[in-house]
Design a protein around this motif. Sequence first.
Motif, PDB file in Angstrom:
ATOM      1  N   ALA A 177       0.830  -1.205   0.000  1.00 19.82           N
ATOM      2  CA  ALA A 177       0.000   0.000   0.000  1.00 19.82           C
ATOM      3  C   ALA A 177       0.865   1.257   0.000  1.00 19.82           C
ATOM      4  N   ILE A 178       1.944   1.230   0.760  1.00 16.70           N
ATOM      5  CA  ILE A 178       2.861   2.386   0.789  1.00 16.70           C
ATOM      6  C   ILE A 178       3.551   2.549  -0.565  1.00 16.70           C
ATOM      7  N   LEU A 179       3.893   1.432  -1.221  1.00 16.72           N
ATOM      8  CA  LEU A 179       4.466   1.491  -2.568  1.00 16.72           C
ATOM      9  C   LEU A 179       3.461   2.079  -3.544  1.00 16.72           C
ATOM     10  N   GLN A 180       2.207   1.657  -3.443  1.00 14.67           N
ATOM     11  CA  GLN A 180       1.135   2.211  -4.267  1.00 14.67           C
ATOM     12  C   GLN A 180       0.986   3.707  -4.019  1.00 14.67           C
ATOM     13  N   LEU A 181       1.088   4.114  -2.757  1.00 16.54           N
ATOM     14  CA  LEU A 181       1.003   5.528  -2.389  1.00 16.54           C
ATOM     15  C   LEU A 181       2.152   6.312  -3.021  1.00 16.54           C
ATOM     16  N   ALA A 182       3.364   5.786  -2.908  1.00 17.08           N
ATOM     17  CA  ALA A 182       4.534   6.485  -3.437  1.00 17.08           C
ATOM     18  C   ALA A 182       4.440   6.648  -4.952  1.00 17.08           C
ATOM     19  N   TYR A 183       3.995   5.596  -5.640  1.00 20.81           N
ATOM     20  CA  TYR A 183       3.902   5.686  -7.100  1.00 20.81           C
ATOM     21  C   TYR A 183       2.798   6.656  -7.511  1.00 20.81           C
ATOM     22  N   GLY A 184       1.696   6.655  -6.778  1.00 24.53           N
ATOM     23  CA  GLY A 184       0.611   7.582  -7.078  1.00 24.53           C
ATOM     24  C   GLY A 184       1.029   9.031  -6.874  1.00 24.53           C
ATOM     25  N   VAL A 185       1.776   9.297  -5.806  1.00 26.84           N
ATOM     26  CA  VAL A 185       2.281  10.651  -5.552  1.00 26.84           C
ATOM     27  C   VAL A 185       3.208  11.080  -6.675  1.00 26.84           C
ATOM     28  N   LEU A 186       4.044  10.153  -7.140  1.00 24.30           N
ATOM     29  CA  LEU A 186       4.955  10.456  -8.242  1.00 24.30           C
ATOM     30  C   LEU A 186       4.175  10.782  -9.510  1.00 24.30           C
ATOM     31  N   GLN A 187       3.077  10.054  -9.755  1.00 32.71           N
ATOM     32  CA  GLN A 187       2.232  10.343 -10.905  1.00 32.71           C
ATOM     33  C   GLN A 187       1.674  11.759 -10.843  1.00 32.71           C
ATOM     34  N   LEU A 188       1.155  12.128  -9.665  1.00 39.83           N
ATOM     35  CA  LEU A 188       0.585  13.470  -9.507  1.00 39.83           C
ATOM     36  C   LEU A 188       1.647  14.539  -9.647  1.00 39.83           C
ATOM     37  N   ALA A 189       2.853  14.255  -9.143  1.00 47.10           N
ATOM     38  CA  ALA A 189       3.926  15.241  -9.203  1.00 47.10           C
ATOM     39  C   ALA A 189       4.374  15.482 -10.644  1.00 47.10           C
ATOM     40  N   VAL A 190       4.465  14.410 -11.439  1.00 50.41           N
ATOM     41  CA  VAL A 190       4.893  14.545 -12.840  1.00 50.41           C
ATOM     42  C   VAL A 190       3.783  15.162 -13.682  1.00 50.41           C
ATOM     43  N   GLY A 191       2.531  14.778 -13.384  1.00 45.43           N
ATOM     44  CA  GLY A 191       1.398  15.305 -14.122  1.00 45.43           C
ATOM     45  C   GLY A 191       1.225  14.622 -15.472  1.00 45.43           C
ATOM     46  N   TYR A 198      -2.307   2.749 -17.339  1.00 46.98           N
ATOM     47  CA  TYR A 198      -3.484   2.426 -18.134  1.00 46.98           C
ATOM     48  C   TYR A 198      -4.193   3.714 -18.534  1.00 46.98           C
ATOM     49  N   GLU A 199      -5.027   3.606 -19.575  1.00 42.63           N
ATOM     50  CA  GLU A 199      -5.849   4.751 -19.933  1.00 42.63           C
ATOM     51  C   GLU A 199      -6.895   4.961 -18.836  1.00 42.63           C
ATOM     52  N   THR A 200      -7.163   6.211 -18.506  1.00 39.95           N
ATOM     53  CA  THR A 200      -8.063   6.519 -17.401  1.00 39.95           C
ATOM     54  C   THR A 200      -9.174   7.453 -17.869  1.00 39.95           C
ATOM     55  N   ASN A 201     -10.195   7.552 -17.018  1.00 34.39           N
ATOM     56  CA  ASN A 201     -11.354   8.374 -17.365  1.00 34.39           C
ATOM     57  C   ASN A 201     -11.176   9.841 -16.992  1.00 34.39           C
ATOM     58  N   SER A 202     -10.291  10.127 -16.059  1.00 35.88           N
ATOM     59  CA  SER A 202     -10.147  11.491 -15.575  1.00 35.88           C
ATOM     60  C   SER A 202      -8.722  11.731 -15.109  1.00 35.88           C
ATOM     61  N   GLU A 203      -8.168  12.892 -15.457  1.00 43.35           N
ATOM     62  CA  GLU A 203      -6.830  13.242 -15.013  1.00 43.35           C
ATOM     63  C   GLU A 203      -6.882  13.879 -13.628  1.00 43.35           C
ATOM     64  N   GLY A 204      -5.746  13.854 -12.940  1.00 42.67           N
ATOM     65  CA  GLY A 204      -5.657  14.510 -11.641  1.00 42.67           C
ATOM     66  C   GLY A 204      -6.056  13.647 -10.474  1.00 42.67           C
ATOM     67  N   ARG A 205      -6.510  12.412 -10.739  1.00 40.21           N
ATOM     68  CA  ARG A 205      -6.867  11.501  -9.660  1.00 40.21           C
ATOM     69  C   ARG A 205      -5.674  10.626  -9.310  1.00 40.21           C
ATOM     70  N   PHE A 206      -5.799   9.987  -8.177  1.00 43.00           N
ATOM     71  CA  PHE A 206      -4.726   9.142  -7.653  1.00 43.00           C
ATOM     72  C   PHE A 206      -4.983   7.715  -8.120  1.00 43.00           C
ATOM     73  N   TYR A 207      -4.199   7.232  -9.090  1.00 40.97           N
ATOM     74  CA  TYR A 207      -4.408   5.900  -9.651  1.00 40.97           C
ATOM     75  C   TYR A 207      -3.356   4.896  -9.190  1.00 40.97           C
ATOM     76  N   GLY A 208      -2.104   5.294  -9.135  1.00 44.50           N
ATOM     77  CA  GLY A 208      -1.063   4.351  -8.784  1.00 44.50           C
ATOM     78  C   GLY A 208      -0.955   3.254  -9.826  1.00 44.50           C
ATOM     79  N   PHE A 209      -1.018   2.003  -9.373  1.00 48.27           N
ATOM     80  CA  PHE A 209      -0.872   0.857 -10.268  1.00 48.27           C
ATOM     81  C   PHE A 209      -2.207   0.366 -10.813  1.00 48.27           C
ATOM     82  N   PHE A 210      -3.302   1.133 -10.602  1.00 45.76           N
ATOM     83  CA  PHE A 210      -4.630   0.654 -10.981  1.00 45.76           C
ATOM     84  C   PHE A 210      -5.205   1.477 -12.130  1.00 45.76           C
ATOM     85  N   VAL A 211      -6.132   0.848 -12.850  1.00 47.07           N
ATOM     86  CA  VAL A 211      -6.784   1.536 -13.952  1.00 47.07           C
ATOM     87  C   VAL A 211      -7.893   2.450 -13.457  1.00 47.07           C
ATOM     88  N   GLY A 212      -8.461   2.155 -12.285  1.00 43.13           N
ATOM     89  CA  GLY A 212      -9.563   2.931 -11.754  1.00 43.13           C
ATOM     90  C   GLY A 212      -9.257   3.530 -10.402  1.00 43.13           C
TER      91      GLY A 212
END
Length: 464
Positions: A177-191, A198-212
């Motif tokens: 879960a902490i790894l998922q958190l770290a990757y999600g934060v990195l996603q938000l930071a890079v933008g 994966y392709e997602t329905n909305s930008e700016g959300r916290f996805y991490g390793f998941f499609v939804g």
Amino acid sequence: MPASNVGDNQVQNGLMRSKSSSDRIYAQIREFGFSLAIFLLIALILGGGGIRHGLTNLFVQLGGLALLLLWPDKIGQFLSKAPKGLIVLVAATVLLPVMQLVPLPPEVWKALPGREMALESRALVHAENDWFPLTLDRGRTITALFALAGPLAVIVTYRFGSKKASHAGLGILAGLAILQLAYGVLQLAVGGDALLLYETNSEGRFYGFFVGHIASGLFLVIGLCALIGLYEVSNKSTVRTTLFIAFSILLVIGVILTNSRSAVALLCLPGLWALIIAVRRVMALPSRKRWVSLGAALFALVGAGMLMATNNRLDQTWERFEDFEDSRPDIWADTVVGIERYWPVGSGMGTFDEVFQVEESLEALITKKAARAHNEYLEILLEAGIFGVALVIAWLLYLLYAIICGLRTVQAPVTLAAALAGSCIALQALLYFPLRNMAELCVAGLLVALLTAPLTTKRDRKIA
């Protein structure tokens, strides 16, 4: 004693404690199984894409099969050490899609409810007198069968009867879960979508390793339950308590950043447990330290509240609670029509997307395909009929029995953590489809193993 000697002794003691702690963690993971831990990591990274990402799901399924084939002795240990009830339920779960794939004589499959359209289409190619299975889509049901390889491998290869393995299981869930958190934060930071898997329905959300975002939020809540349970079974010190609190707050913020209303609501379960633990700990302190702790907690709550009230990303989640209108009720109503059509045998595991398009009403049509019932229980009813109902009830009764027994043992914190995490999955299934995701399906398998573990350790059956 000279001051330098005192300092040297403190450093040496600190190093010994650090070494002892790392050795203990290594021993627990070794007891749990390095191969199983690596498999769960692979499941998280590759298994969060859902049915539309079959290739990555296949890697997870092949990893599960590899666990079973490379260590066949694990199967024998499972059959000898696991409770008979669990063995029967696992076998029944695997047999359900297998039986739906068995070819039936034309007189039999024609008589099954809801097969009128299948009969008409097969008659067009002069195949109405051929043998066909119960399922209306063999490919989808075969996919559903192979999807069981992941959780099956987790349950079968888990080391039942080991307290260290249970503690390591919680630690691995919290770590993932902490790894998922770290990757999600990195996603938000890079933008943007540079780091999105994966392709997602909305930008700016916290996805991490998941499609939804819903699956992402649920995984973080599960990790929070595991983290609290890990704290309860660990040696409590000021440093450890501070670290656990810090990581817990970060996981909570991560859940809110997913913008998932249901995941935020599920925070109440681990939140209530954490509150009970905090109150118990504070009441055990001397009077002076008690007031200091309460003051620090109040300060932290005010700071967290200010952060959540002023952060734009977090504010997006609160705004979503103002609008509860969506297409789920219409999808549920059409799913019920499908359940009635195929009752009591169902349409076949994994076939929802194929058969639902016939039932979907014109008034409820939305821009995208429904693809799922957005209710795990209704989807199982449609696909497996009365057999699915019996299987779900049997699993719930077994896990309830395991929870009751586990709470009476020294493994109670592990049981409570796994029970809360499992409850999160069960509640999320009312609005979503958590068990249609390979990563969370494997996590569900681990939770089943953790809940079963106290039943296999006789000396820990009752707390003295």
